[in-house]
Design a protein around this motif. Structure first.
Motif, PDB file in Angstrom:
ATOM      1  N   LEU A  89       0.833  -1.202   0.000  1.00 13.30           N
ATOM      2  CA  LEU A  89       0.000   0.000   0.000  1.00 13.30           C
ATOM      3  C   LEU A  89       0.868   1.253   0.000  1.00 13.30           C
ATOM      4  N   ASN A  90       1.867   1.292   0.887  1.00 18.45           N
ATOM      5  CA  ASN A  90       2.747   2.462   0.971  1.00 18.45           C
ATOM      6  C   ASN A  90       3.569   2.632  -0.296  1.00 18.45           C
ATOM      7  N   GLY A  91       4.015   1.523  -0.869  1.00 21.12           N
ATOM      8  CA  GLY A  91       4.758   1.596  -2.121  1.00 21.12           C
ATOM      9  C   GLY A  91       3.932   2.188  -3.236  1.00 21.12           C
ATOM     10  N   SER A  92       2.644   1.801  -3.283  1.00 21.78           N
ATOM     11  CA  SER A  92       1.770   2.345  -4.332  1.00 21.78           C
ATOM     12  C   SER A  92       1.532   3.837  -4.112  1.00 21.78           C
ATOM     13  N   PHE A  93       1.467   4.284  -2.841  1.00 20.19           N
ATOM     14  CA  PHE A  93       1.332   5.716  -2.556  1.00 20.19           C
ATOM     15  C   PHE A  93       2.518   6.496  -3.113  1.00 20.19           C
ATOM     16  N   LEU A  94       3.693   5.862  -3.102  1.00 23.07           N
ATOM     17  CA  LEU A  94       4.908   6.516  -3.600  1.00 23.07           C
ATOM     18  C   LEU A  94       5.061   6.377  -5.115  1.00 23.07           C
ATOM     19  N   LEU A 141      11.952   2.202   0.226  1.00 27.49           N
ATOM     20  CA  LEU A 141      11.194   2.438  -1.004  1.00 27.49           C
ATOM     21  C   LEU A 141      11.626   3.718  -1.708  1.00 27.49           C
ATOM     22  N   LYS A 142      12.689   4.316  -1.204  1.00 25.62           N
ATOM     23  CA  LYS A 142      13.421   5.397  -1.884  1.00 25.62           C
ATOM     24  C   LYS A 142      12.561   6.585  -2.330  1.00 25.62           C
ATOM     25  N   PRO A 143      11.905   7.262  -1.379  1.00 26.41           N
ATOM     26  CA  PRO A 143      11.261   8.528  -1.737  1.00 26.41           C
ATOM     27  C   PRO A 143      12.345   9.568  -2.031  1.00 26.41           C
TER      28      PRO A 143
END
Length: 203
Positions: A89-94, A141-143
């Motif tokens: 979920l968090n990866g998709s947000f990014l 996840l490298k923002p």
């Protein structure tokens, strides 16, 4: 290149309290930037504005790139979903693809040390487990910009050191980090620039 440009930023709450009073700030790409100040100085309000959790009353904050925030235990996680589901979920947000998230998945789980609980709903996690997983997701996840409040204080000393080493590593790789802490030794060791806030203003 600038990662953040803040101009004349003001935040006034409905009761008339002014938490942020006309802040001007530029943060360069790759900076490891510390926000300092006593409780009530406006640090957390500023981070919430930059994380798009709250809106400023006036002024503007220009952000270049994808932002991941660790402001309080539970930020960005759905309590009914498992650790595995929250990572995706968090990866998709990014804006990451499923494959990009899968490429980092094992590293995230190992860093957070939640292998046995990765398919457990995160509402059953201890606060320490929550923070470990949230930090691992944000860092791996490298923002473009990582915003960290004092949430890491929840973890034990060994994990805090592990987080500091990881943040130093990703900052050296070009990620911009805004970091709130009262730990001056940590700030001296890690941060390239800093700003002191007092009563909502740059001191």
């Amino acid at each position: 290149m600038n990662a953040l440009e803040i101009r004349s930023l003001v935040k006034t709450y409905k009761n008339g309290f002014q938490a942020v009073k006309g802040i001007d700030l530029t943060v360069n790409q790759g900076d490891f930037y510390a926000l300092l100040g006593p409780n009530g100085a406006g640090k957390s309000t500023l981070l919430k504005i930059l994380s798009r959790i709250t809106e400023p009353t006036s002024g503007r904050a220009l952000i270049r790139g994808k932002v991941a925030s660790l402001l309080e235990v539970g930020t960005g996680f759905h309590p009914e979903m498992t650790g595995r589901e929250n990572i995706f979920l968090n990866g998709s947000f990014l804006g990451l693809s499923k494959q990009e998230i899968e490429d980092s998945f094992d590293s995230i789980v190992k860093f957070a040390h939640v292998e046995k609980f990765i398919d457990t709903p995160v509402k059953r996690y201890s606060s320490g487990m929550f923070v470990r997983l949230a930090f691992a997701v944000a860092a791996h996840l490298k923002p473009d910009i990582l915003i960290v409040d004092e949430v890491l204080a929840v973890g034990d000393l060994g994990f805090q050191k592990k987080c500091m080493d990881k943040m130093k590593d990703v900052a050296n790789g070009g990620m911009t980090i805004l970091f709130v802490s009262h730990n001056m030794q940590m700030i001296r060791r890690l941060c390239t620039r800093s700003m002191l806030l007092k009563k909502g203003r740059i001191a």
